[in-house]
Scaffold this motif. Sequence first.
Motif, PDB file in Angstrom:
ATOM      1  N   ALA A 106       0.836  -1.209   0.000  1.00  0.00           N
ATOM      2  CA  ALA A 106       0.000   0.000   0.000  1.00  0.00           C
ATOM      3  C   ALA A 106       0.869   1.257   0.000  1.00  0.00           C
ATOM      4  O   ALA A 106       0.560   2.256  -0.655  1.00  0.00           O
ATOM      5  CB  ALA A 106      -0.931  -0.003   1.207  1.00  0.00           C
ATOM      6  N   LEU A 141       1.742   6.926  -6.645  1.00  0.00           N
ATOM      7  CA  LEU A 141       0.689   7.924  -6.891  1.00  0.00           C
ATOM      8  C   LEU A 141       1.269   9.341  -6.766  1.00  0.00           C
ATOM      9  O   LEU A 141       0.959  10.230  -7.571  1.00  0.00           O
ATOM     10  CB  LEU A 141      -0.438   7.707  -5.874  1.00  0.00           C
ATOM     11  CG  LEU A 141      -1.813   8.264  -6.174  1.00  0.00           C
ATOM     12  CD1 LEU A 141      -2.366   7.706  -7.477  1.00  0.00           C
ATOM     13  CD2 LEU A 141      -2.784   7.929  -5.032  1.00  0.00           C
ATOM     14  N   ILE A 172      -5.504   4.876  -6.438  1.00  0.00           N
ATOM     15  CA  ILE A 172      -5.160   3.628  -7.117  1.00  0.00           C
ATOM     16  C   ILE A 172      -5.481   2.486  -6.165  1.00  0.00           C
ATOM     17  O   ILE A 172      -5.302   2.610  -4.944  1.00  0.00           O
ATOM     18  CB  ILE A 172      -3.659   3.591  -7.534  1.00  0.00           C
ATOM     19  CG1 ILE A 172      -3.330   2.267  -8.228  1.00  0.00           C
ATOM     20  CG2 ILE A 172      -2.733   3.827  -6.357  1.00  0.00           C
ATOM     21  CD1 ILE A 172      -1.930   2.227  -8.859  1.00  0.00           C
ATOM     22  N   THR A 227      -5.298  -2.038  -6.074  1.00  0.00           N
ATOM     23  CA  THR A 227      -4.900  -3.237  -6.813  1.00  0.00           C
ATOM     24  C   THR A 227      -5.569  -4.467  -6.219  1.00  0.00           C
ATOM     25  O   THR A 227      -5.869  -4.521  -5.019  1.00  0.00           O
ATOM     26  CB  THR A 227      -3.367  -3.443  -6.795  1.00  0.00           C
ATOM     27  OG1 THR A 227      -2.927  -3.568  -5.445  1.00  0.00           O
ATOM     28  CG2 THR A 227      -2.643  -2.301  -7.455  1.00  0.00           C
ATOM     29  N   VAL A 283      -5.773  -3.481  -1.966  1.00  0.00           N
ATOM     30  CA  VAL A 283      -4.700  -2.622  -1.475  1.00  0.00           C
ATOM     31  C   VAL A 283      -4.859  -1.282  -2.188  1.00  0.00           C
ATOM     32  O   VAL A 283      -5.073  -1.242  -3.404  1.00  0.00           O
ATOM     33  CB  VAL A 283      -3.316  -3.229  -1.777  1.00  0.00           C
ATOM     34  CG1 VAL A 283      -2.214  -2.356  -1.193  1.00  0.00           C
ATOM     35  CG2 VAL A 283      -3.225  -4.642  -1.213  1.00  0.00           C
ATOM     36  N   TYR A 284      -4.805  -0.187  -1.435  1.00  0.00           N
ATOM     37  CA  TYR A 284      -5.143   1.100  -2.045  1.00  0.00           C
ATOM     38  C   TYR A 284      -4.242   2.235  -1.541  1.00  0.00           C
ATOM     39  O   TYR A 284      -3.604   2.129  -0.479  1.00  0.00           O
ATOM     40  CB  TYR A 284      -6.613   1.461  -1.747  1.00  0.00           C
ATOM     41  CG  TYR A 284      -6.852   1.766  -0.290  1.00  0.00           C
ATOM     42  CD1 TYR A 284      -7.144   0.737   0.614  1.00  0.00           C
ATOM     43  CD2 TYR A 284      -6.747   3.069   0.215  1.00  0.00           C
ATOM     44  CE1 TYR A 284      -7.332   1.007   1.958  1.00  0.00           C
ATOM     45  CE2 TYR A 284      -6.928   3.350   1.555  1.00  0.00           C
ATOM     46  CZ  TYR A 284      -7.224   2.314   2.426  1.00  0.00           C
ATOM     47  OH  TYR A 284      -7.395   2.580   3.752  1.00  0.00           O
ATOM     48  N   ALA A 285      -4.229   3.303  -2.328  1.00  0.00           N
ATOM     49  CA  ALA A 285      -3.615   4.569  -1.896  1.00  0.00           C
ATOM     50  C   ALA A 285      -4.416   5.693  -2.529  1.00  0.00           C
ATOM     51  O   ALA A 285      -4.927   5.549  -3.640  1.00  0.00           O
ATOM     52  CB  ALA A 285      -2.157   4.639  -2.320  1.00  0.00           C
ATOM     53  N   ALA A 286      -4.545   6.793  -1.822  1.00  0.00           N
ATOM     54  CA  ALA A 286      -5.307   7.929  -2.347  1.00  0.00           C
ATOM     55  C   ALA A 286      -4.662   9.231  -1.913  1.00  0.00           C
ATOM     56  O   ALA A 286      -4.037   9.319  -0.855  1.00  0.00           O
ATOM     57  CB  ALA A 286      -6.750   7.870  -1.847  1.00  0.00           C
ATOM     58  N   PHE A 310      -3.594   8.853   1.968  1.00  0.00           N
ATOM     59  CA  PHE A 310      -4.053   7.666   2.683  1.00  0.00           C
ATOM     60  C   PHE A 310      -3.521   6.433   1.956  1.00  0.00           C
ATOM     61  O   PHE A 310      -3.380   6.436   0.734  1.00  0.00           O
ATOM     62  CB  PHE A 310      -5.591   7.583   2.673  1.00  0.00           C
ATOM     63  CG  PHE A 310      -6.272   8.812   3.194  1.00  0.00           C
ATOM     64  CD1 PHE A 310      -6.640   8.914   4.527  1.00  0.00           C
ATOM     65  CD2 PHE A 310      -6.549   9.887   2.350  1.00  0.00           C
ATOM     66  CE1 PHE A 310      -7.280  10.057   5.007  1.00  0.00           C
ATOM     67  CE2 PHE A 310      -7.179  11.028   2.819  1.00  0.00           C
ATOM     68  CZ  PHE A 310      -7.550  11.119   4.149  1.00  0.00           C
ATOM     69  N   HIS A 311      -3.268   5.380   2.698  1.00  0.00           N
ATOM     70  CA  HIS A 311      -3.012   4.090   2.061  1.00  0.00           C
ATOM     71  C   HIS A 311      -3.336   2.980   3.052  1.00  0.00           C
ATOM     72  O   HIS A 311      -3.378   3.205   4.263  1.00  0.00           O
ATOM     73  CB  HIS A 311      -1.574   3.984   1.543  1.00  0.00           C
ATOM     74  CG  HIS A 311      -0.528   4.008   2.624  1.00  0.00           C
ATOM     75  ND1 HIS A 311       0.068   5.164   3.057  1.00  0.00           N
ATOM     76  CD2 HIS A 311       0.016   3.014   3.356  1.00  0.00           C
ATOM     77  CE1 HIS A 311       0.955   4.887   3.998  1.00  0.00           C
ATOM     78  NE2 HIS A 311       0.933   3.577   4.207  1.00  0.00           N
ATOM     79  N   GLY A 312      -3.592   1.798   2.520  1.00  0.00           N
ATOM     80  CA  GLY A 312      -3.906   0.679   3.399  1.00  0.00           C
ATOM     81  C   GLY A 312      -4.435  -0.495   2.607  1.00  0.00           C
ATOM     82  O   GLY A 312      -4.362  -0.528   1.381  1.00  0.00           O
ATOM     83  N   GLU A 313      -4.962  -1.478   3.331  1.00  0.00           N
ATOM     84  CA  GLU A 313      -5.597  -2.608   2.651  1.00  0.00           C
ATOM     85  C   GLU A 313      -6.845  -3.030   3.413  1.00  0.00           C
ATOM     86  O   GLU A 313      -6.949  -2.822   4.628  1.00  0.00           O
ATOM     87  CB  GLU A 313      -4.616  -3.773   2.463  1.00  0.00           C
ATOM     88  CG  GLU A 313      -4.142  -4.424   3.733  1.00  0.00           C
ATOM     89  CD  GLU A 313      -3.259  -5.640   3.439  1.00  0.00           C
ATOM     90  OE1 GLU A 313      -2.224  -5.462   2.773  1.00  0.00           O
ATOM     91  OE2 GLU A 313      -3.602  -6.749   3.883  1.00  0.00           O
TER      92      GLU A 313
END
Lengths: 132, 157
Positions: free
Chosen positions: A113, A120, B114, B116, B124-127, B135-138
């Motif tokens: 992550a 990004l 994004i 995945t 699993v993400y990030a913004a 932010f990011h996490g799963e």
Amino acid sequence: MNSNNTPRPLEENEQLARFLFSESEYNSTKPKARAFLPSPHNNQTSVFRIHELSEVEIWEIGNVIGRDRDSSLKGRTDLTVASVISVGSLKVTPEISKHILHANIEGWPSDKAERLSYALTLATHAQLILCH
Amino acid sequence: MKIPPIPGSTSPIVTQSASFSQLEMEPMSEIYNSLYSAVTYKKAAALDELNKAADECSTENWDGYNALPLTKSSYMESFEFIKMLPLWTPLASIGGTPDGEVAFEWQHGHSAMILTLSGAGKVVYAAILNGRRKFHGEEPFIDEIPTTITDFLNEFK
């Protein structure tokens, strides 16, 4: 470039280019974050140092790399060394075994992550230039 | 449709009534059809994008940097993900990642996200929202889109 074939030290205002060989890695205006994700083989993102090169010289490098990798060059995304090293643990390291201007973006975190977050951020700093 | 007259009557009332009903129904069915088309169009467009990514990323080195081919499990999970996405979700850009997963990306103004899917039952993400908040996490992804993800997607409506 030094006369003894060692790369000159990186400067923060230097431009780097990531050549793009897949249309899915950009839209009409911006590169996608996934275009910056590191290779699973070495956890590095391959870039080229294009500081003070002409457009013709830059595209020539991309075309040569594309031919070597059997891939058709679609475009490139440019960003500065400063914008890379401002992202978490990322750093830029020259790696000249295959090309004198080649470098790698290294220091990608092991957490997936967090890697997405870094990619990004790089995409927001980057500029897209498509092949004519 | 022509309504037959009631036997023994020449009154036009029934016919008029039927015609009125037809007039009412036709616009309703047009609205229904266009709503249905919009819904199916969005899902179909996303699935098309997924299939395009699967085609383009089906062989090793699809990105020119020795990327791994998209895995079947990541494709299947992405297919389910698209089916479950709320109808208001804006269309994502869908593609492969170097390690063979499917990535969905949204961008609007100074916000970007994004995520995945690998086929392992998690997102699993990030913004980045408004260019500032990161932010990011799963999140687990079993039988519904995690609320965290739909909350973020709200920012891209």
